[in-house]
Write an enzyme that holds these catalytic residues in place. Sequence first.
Site, PDB file in Angstrom:
ATOM      1  N   SER A   1       8.541 -17.420   1.829  1.00 31.19           N
ATOM      2  CA  SER A   1       8.201 -16.504   2.847  1.00 31.19           C
ATOM      3  C   SER A   1      10.017 -16.299   2.612  1.00 31.19           C
ATOM      4  O   SER A   1      10.865 -16.884   1.898  1.00 31.19           O
ATOM      5  CB  SER A   1       8.108 -17.304   4.104  1.00 31.19           C
ATOM      6  OG  SER A   1       8.990 -18.770   3.655  1.00 31.19           O
TER       7      SER A   1
ATOM      8  N   GLY B   1      -6.096   4.394  -0.319  1.00 29.72           N
ATOM      9  CA  GLY B   1      -6.546   3.273  -0.442  1.00 29.72           C
ATOM     10  C   GLY B   1      -8.327   3.022  -0.119  1.00 29.72           C
ATOM     11  O   GLY B   1      -9.127   3.280   0.080  1.00 29.72           O
TER      12      GLY B   1
ATOM     13  N   HIS C   1      -0.365 -14.592  -1.691  1.00 29.08           N
ATOM     14  CA  HIS C   1       1.634 -15.206   0.051  1.00 29.08           C
ATOM     15  C   HIS C   1       1.910 -16.562  -0.911  1.00 29.08           C
ATOM     16  O   HIS C   1       1.119 -17.477  -0.458  1.00 29.08           O
ATOM     17  CB  HIS C   1       1.973 -14.779   1.581  1.00 29.08           C
ATOM     18  CG  HIS C   1       1.407 -13.616   1.719  1.00 29.08           C
ATOM     19  ND1 HIS C   1       1.850 -12.892   1.779  1.00 29.08           N
ATOM     20  CD2 HIS C   1      -0.275 -13.733   2.951  1.00 29.08           C
ATOM     21  CE1 HIS C   1       0.744 -11.650   2.265  1.00 29.08           C
ATOM     22  NE2 HIS C   1       0.128 -11.865   2.793  1.00 29.08           N
TER      23      HIS C   1
ATOM     24  N   GLY D   1      -7.693   5.052 -14.323  1.00 25.25           N
ATOM     25  CA  GLY D   1      -8.888   5.591 -14.542  1.00 25.25           C
ATOM     26  C   GLY D   1      -8.664   7.076 -13.648  1.00 25.25           C
ATOM     27  O   GLY D   1      -7.936   7.678 -12.964  1.00 25.25           O
TER      28      GLY D   1
ATOM     29  N   HIS E   1      -3.524   0.389 -14.283  1.00 23.63           N
ATOM     30  CA  HIS E   1      -5.033   0.983 -15.296  1.00 23.63           C
ATOM     31  C   HIS E   1      -4.801   1.825 -14.093  1.00 23.63           C
ATOM     32  O   HIS E   1      -5.199   2.561 -12.799  1.00 23.63           O
ATOM     33  CB  HIS E   1      -6.694  -0.044 -14.313  1.00 23.63           C
ATOM     34  CG  HIS E   1      -7.542   1.040 -14.159  1.00 23.63           C
ATOM     35  ND1 HIS E   1      -8.259   1.353 -15.805  1.00 23.63           N
ATOM     36  CD2 HIS E   1      -8.768   1.805 -13.312  1.00 23.63           C
ATOM     37  CE1 HIS E   1      -9.260   1.969 -15.743  1.00 23.63           C
ATOM     38  NE2 HIS E   1      -8.707   2.620 -14.151  1.00 23.63           N
TER      39      HIS E   1
ATOM     40  N   GLU F   1       0.612  -1.286  -0.122  1.00 19.53           N
ATOM     41  CA  GLU F   1       0.095  -0.241   0.196  1.00 19.53           C
ATOM     42  C   GLU F   1       0.442   1.611   0.106  1.00 19.53           C
ATOM     43  O   GLU F   1       0.335   1.794  -0.278  1.00 19.53           O
ATOM     44  CB  GLU F   1      -0.213   0.182   1.254  1.00 19.53           C
ATOM     45  CG  GLU F   1      -1.991  -0.785   0.918  1.00 19.53           C
ATOM     46  CD  GLU F   1      -3.296  -0.399   1.825  1.00 19.53           C
ATOM     47  OE1 GLU F   1      -4.050   0.009   1.831  1.00 19.53           O
ATOM     48  OE2 GLU F   1      -3.087  -0.642   3.250  1.00 19.53           O
TER      49      GLU F   1
END
Length: 223
Positions: A175, A165, A172, A192, A190, A146
């Site tokens: 590890s 967000g 996952h 937009g 994308h 993020e």
Amino acid sequence: LEVVPQFIDKGNTLGVLMTKLSVLPEEVIAIGDGVCDVTMLQLAGVGIAMGNAEDSVKACVDKTTLTNEEEGVAIAVERAILAEIRPAEVPLDQLNMRARHALMGNLGIQYTYASEDRVEATMPVDERTRQPFGILHGGATLALAETVAGLGSMILAKPDEIVVGMQVSGNHMSSAHEGDTVRAVGTIIHKGRSSHVWNVDVFTSTDKLVSSIRVVNSILKKK
């Protein structure tokens, strides 16, 4: 009515200020709406007249913005200054420094590369980001993704837009162990008008794929 000493106007006052600051005319933007502003507007590298200025003032400038009731100065700043900031000029060291007391800093995340279509960052696998049994925590991985996608969307967003967000989901695959440093590579898939979708892949220091994450950011107009 404006009263000033004889032989003093906004133009020669700007000239004195530029000399004291060692600033060149091409480094100056001036905005005005009155006849008394003309000498200042002509001296500046870029002279901008307000939309409510008289036609005689508009004839002397390089550009015209909206009126004072339509936030003309803000629009001029956004178009003439903020819109000229290029992704290559994003000060990553300053961003990293400012975020040292935020979540990003607390997790040890550091931006390492930023462009319009790709952002990279690293994060250590240590006591802040590992699970109790010594491997990278999935939640920390999502936070890394993020963080990367957030910066990417902020680079792409217009000056009058903000980024929030909306969704994050990840898979996952393997590890990363304590002592390693993972690298996140975010690419936009994308772009937009109201949303951006980013794919963020996270690798170990040996380029083994740890996680593949999809981040959706909402693009909103500032209120």
